[in-house]
Each structure stands twice: as structure tokens, then as C-alpha cells.
Design an enzyme around this catalytic site. Structure first.
Site, PDB file in Angstrom:
ATOM      1  N   HIS A 252      42.473  39.417  35.789  1.00  0.00           N
ATOM      2  CA  HIS A 252      41.448  38.372  35.238  1.00  0.00           C
ATOM      3  C   HIS A 252      40.534  39.049  33.991  1.00  0.00           C
ATOM      4  O   HIS A 252      40.558  38.728  32.832  1.00  0.00           O
ATOM      5  CB  HIS A 252      40.538  37.914  36.040  1.00  0.00           C
ATOM      6  CG  HIS A 252      41.367  36.499  36.569  1.00  0.00           C
ATOM      7  ND1 HIS A 252      42.344  36.707  37.653  1.00  0.00           N
ATOM      8  CD2 HIS A 252      40.980  35.220  36.924  1.00  0.00           C
ATOM      9  CE1 HIS A 252      42.731  35.526  38.134  1.00  0.00           C
ATOM     10  NE2 HIS A 252      41.899  34.637  37.547  1.00  0.00           N
TER      11      HIS A 252
ATOM     12  N   LYS B  36      42.723  31.485  48.478  1.00  0.00           N
ATOM     13  CA  LYS B  36      42.410  30.988  49.894  1.00  0.00           C
ATOM     14  C   LYS B  36      40.572  31.134  49.728  1.00  0.00           C
ATOM     15  O   LYS B  36      40.156  31.837  48.907  1.00  0.00           O
ATOM     16  CB  LYS B  36      42.522  31.981  50.843  1.00  0.00           C
ATOM     17  CG  LYS B  36      42.029  33.282  50.881  1.00  0.00           C
ATOM     18  CD  LYS B  36      42.457  34.143  52.142  1.00  0.00           C
ATOM     19  CE  LYS B  36      41.968  35.516  51.781  1.00  0.00           C
ATOM     20  NZ  LYS B  36      40.641  35.942  52.371  1.00  0.00           N
TER      21      LYS B  36
END
Lengths: 289, 192
Positions: free
Chosen positions: B29, B97
Site C-alpha cells: 500500500h 479479516k
């Protein structure tokens, strides 16, 4: 020399045991949770966990890609050059099992690829007069470790302060630490001691109650409260938020009430070995009583 | 995936995935956004694609990477970067998650993206759904942080935890938890 090689081999064996199969007490708790859970999404999560654990065990593969940081607890008889042997074992295990190379320099994030580095692996030594050396490994994943918390409470806050801190910490963590978790709580000592107590408490089997009746009651009370929150497996809702609460205490300063929390994900991996003087080795996934 | 496909998914649905996915967590990212701001192209075109918050265990056998274990990592670590990531690269699904924060949910609604929750720790099952490691980029960041190109079949089961209309299972759970915690605190003899 031969003992050093033995410790290296035992280190590899322990890491393999720990990352590929769960201790029986944790498996039993997960199976029970799956049976009792009424929330459908929660049941899917628990069934997926159990299917995954079964596959990992059968194929001797790491159950979770986060094989954690290698944290060791060594007690009993001292073995010369033990640290060097454990380091070699960690490097071998990383390529042989394989483990994920997780250890990085904290600022540059450089990853040497073998899970070794300054202060890595962590080895906590507690020498004693036993005729064996006990080595326990607890691979600690970051999802749960990142939710660790420490609070230096005022003594006047007492048990109520402790309960509120545990509840608030687990609620804030939500689904991030991979619930159902095991909540390790360290009470007393100094700040660093409290944190270590919290971590060590996770080594106690789920089916072994606290020896201290007051702490046992506190563990049960907190477990009930945490499972009533509805966070559920993976934070998607349900009645299984924790598999257990473990508390360890130590004397502290009259002006202090340190409380540390160390969460453990459902993949509560640990394995122990006893190395005797004559070279024979006994293993236990659950930990020796 | 097309925007239309994605918009049809509803929170609470159970899905499996066939096709190509790319792993990307913290360092991917950071670097991808740096590249984009500098006007540089990413090694892979992510438009219409799927990003998997995952740092897998890989093993090289006879010069080819094989996946050993690949489950999801905690998505919230990407919270501050994900809205811009979705906007710039046009990803249609995020697998992870633990859920993500409201700015990411807002970006998912605006640009058409869903969040698929895969059971944390289910790494052997994850690896089972990966039929081929097609490639890897940015391996200099280390095995967990690299960008892996993965061909998947029957990957899952995953739960649509946040859909492209802003419905989030986590938000529903949060509201219930807040109520339950108030009751639990009273029971424990605590105030507020």
C-alpha cells in the site's frame, strides 16, 4: 558439542510441532464452541478454523501463514551455548518447515529472511536445579500481539479497574486479534513484569484452572462477561469471543497496580520439550504439568 | 470484476472466488501510493481486480514459487491508505479479516468495491484455493510484504462483510456489542 546439536534439533522439532498442530486443550475448546454456537456466520468461522487445523495437522503444514515471532521460555538445568543452538534451530526451521520470515529491523523494515536479528529470537531464561532443561516455544502472531495493552492503574481502582480494563481492551480489539482469543492478564510486578506475566499466563492449559481461588473466580467472571459481548469469531458476531482468560500475578509496589493484557489468537500454538542429562528428550504439545 | 457484479453482492452473502488475485498489505500500500503520486505505473494493473490482505508463506521449488500457507492479515492496518488505494487503482474487492474503518467503507460505496472476510488463520485452506503462483513483484520488501500474483479457484468460503452499498456486518455487531457491554459492566459491578 553434541548437546548443542541436540538443542538445535529440538528447536526445529518444537517449532514444527507448534505451528502445524494445536494443543489438545485448545482443540477441545474450539470443538465445544462450534457445537454450542448458535450464530450461523460464527459457526461457519469455527468450522472453517477446525477444517483448516485438521488439514494443517494431516499435511504437517503451518496452520496460519503468520508463524509468529519465535518466543522461547527456557528453564531448568543450564546448557552451555544454548542461545546459539536455538538461533541455529530457528534459522533451520524457517527454511525447512518453512516458517514465514517475520523478523525485520523495526525502522528500516529490512528482512534478513531467517527470523534472526538483534534480540531475535526472544529467549526468557529461568535457571533452576532440575535435572533437565525445559524449552517451550510460543510462536506469537502479530494480529493478536498488536492488541496488547498495559495500564498502570491506581491502587484505589482495584479489581473493578482491572475488570473494566480487560473488557474495554477486548472490545476495542474486536475482530482484529482473530477471536475466539485467549486473554492473558498479568497483574502486579513492574510494567515489564506485568507484560511478561500476561504472556506466560498463555502457557497454562485451558483445562487447568488457576491455583488461586480468587484469580480463578476472576477468570471465570471475565470469561462470561467477554462472551456476552457478542463480538464472536473473527468479530462477525456470535457468543464465542474468548476460549479462556488466564491470569498470573506477582507482588507489586504499594503505589502501583500494573495490569497487562496479552491476547492470543485461536491459533494458540505452543510446544515444550525436556532435555535430560543423558540426552533423551520428552515432548509435550500441551506443556508438562 | 465489473462494477455491476460487485454492486449485486449483499452483506452476509457467502462467496468463493475464481480468477486472479493480488496480495498486498502494509508495504504494498505504501509503495503503490508513492508510485501513483509520482506518476509511475504499478507492476500489475489492478483495475477491476482483487487485493488480498495477506503475507503468504512461499517456497521455491525447482525455480517456481509454491504457496505453503496463505490466510488473511488484519485489514485495519491499511485503514489510512485504503480509500486512496481504492480510488486510484480501481480495485473491486478486498479480502481480509477484522473489517475496515468508515472512510474505507465510504470509498467502497463511491467507487464500487466490497470487503470479503476470510477466516483469520485459515491459511492451509487459503493455499488450497490458490492453484498457481503466477508471479511476484517487489520481493525486495520481503516475502510477506511482496506483491504476489495468484490464480485462485474456489477460494473461500468468504463472507461479504461490507458491501458496495455501505452495509457492514461489523457495524451491526458493534451496535449489539455496545448494548451488551453496558449490561456486562453492570453485572461486573462497574459504572458506565
Amino acid at each position: 558439542m553434541r548437546t548443542t546439536k541436540l538443542v538445535e534439533d529440538v528447536t526445529v522439532d518444537l517449532l514444527r510441532m507448534a505451528v502445524t498442530s494445536l494443543p489438545e486443550d485448545v482443540l477441545t475448546a474450539l470443538r465445544l464452541a462450534e457445537k454450542e454456537e448458535t450464530n450461523e456466520i460464527a459457526r461457519i468461522q469455527l468450522r472453517t478454523i477446525l477444517a483448516n487445523v485438521e488439514m494443517a495437522d494431516r499435511r504437517t503444514l503451518p496452520m496460519c501463514q503468520d508463524t509468529g515471532l519465535p518466543v522461547f521460555f527456557v528453564s531448568g538445568r543450564c546448557i552451555p551455548h544454548l542461545e546459539e543452538a536455538v538461533r541455529r534451530g530457528v534459522a533451520r526451521a524457517t527454511s525447512e518447515i518453512p516458517l514465514r520470515p517475520n523478523a525485520v529491523q523495526p525502522l528500516t523494515r529490512a528482512n534478513p529472511g531467517d527470523n534472526l536479528g538483534k534480540g531475535m529470537p526472544h529467549i526468557h531464561f529461568h535457571p533452576s536445579d532440575e535435572d533437565f532443561t525445559e524449552i517451550t516455544v510460543m510462536p506469537k502472531g502479530a494480529g493478536s500481539e498488536n492488541m496488547s495493552a498495559l495500564s498502570m492503574l491506581n491502587p484505589s481502582q482495584g479489581a473493578r479497574g482491572i475488570k473494566a480494563f480487560v473488557l474495554d481492551t477486548v472490545v476495542a480489539a474486536g475482530g482484529k486479534p482473530c477471536p475466539p482469543t485467549i486473554v492473558g492478564v498479568g497483574i502486579g510486578g513492574t510494567a515489564d513484569e506485568a507484560m511478561l506475566l500476561a504472556k506466560r499466563s498463555l502457557l497454562r492449559r485451558l483445562d487447568v484452572p488457576n491455583q488461586d481461588p480468587d484469580l480463578r473466580r476472576l477468570e471465570e467472571e471475565l470469561k462470561d462477561a467477554l462472551n456476552s459481548t457478542g463480538i464472536g469469531p473473527m468479530g462477525l458476531g456470535g457468543q464465542t469471543t474468548v476460549l479462556g482468560v488466564r491470569i498470573e500475578d506477582a507482588f507489586t509496589h504499594t503505589a502501583s497496580l500494573p495490569v497487562a493484557i496479552c491476547l492470543q489468537c485461536w491459533a494458540s500454538r505452543r510446544a515444550s520439550a525436556r532435555i535430560f542429562k543423558d540426552g533423551h528428550v520428552e515432548y509435550s504439545k500441551e506443556g508438562f504439568r | 470484476m465489473s462494477e455491476k457484479d460487485v454492486r449485486q453482492l449483499k452483506s452476509g452473502d457467502t462467496v468463493t472466488l475464481d480468477g486472479l488475485i493480488f496480495s498486498g498489505r502494509d508495504e504494498v500500500h505504501i509503495r503503490a501510493l508513492e508510485y501513483a503520486r509520482e506518476g509511475r505505473k504499478l507492476p500489475y494493473d489492478l483495475r477491476g481486480g482483487v487485493i488480498f490482505h495477506c503475507g503468504p508463506i512461499m517456497k521455491k521449488v525447482n525455480g517456481h514459487w509454491n504457496v505453503v500457507a496463505a490466510g488473511p492479515t488484519t485489514s485495519s492496518r491499511m485503514n489510512t491508505m485504503e480509500p486512496e488505494f481504492i480510488e486510484r487503482f480501481g480495485v473491486r474487492a478486498i479480502i481480509g479479516k477484522g473489517g475496515m474503518s468508515q472512510p474505507t467503507v465510504d470509498a467502497m460505496v463511491k467507487f464500487g468495491c466490497v470487503y470479503l472476510a476470510f477466516t483469520g488463520g485459515a491459511a492451509v485452506l487459503g493455499a488450497e484455493g490458490i492453484v498457481e503462483v503466477k508471479g511476484v513483484e517487489w520481493l525486495d520488501m520481503g516475502m510477506p510484504e511482496a506483491m504476489w500474483e495468484l490464480a485462485v479457484k474456489g477460494f473461500g468460503p468468504m463472507t461479504v462483510a461490507i458491501d458496495a452499498h455501505g452495509n457492514s456486518l461489523y457495524k451491526g455487531v458493534d451496535a449489539k456489542v455496545a448494548k451488551n457491554v453496558a449490561v456486562a459492566k453492570k453485572k461486573l459491578g462497574l459504572f458506565g
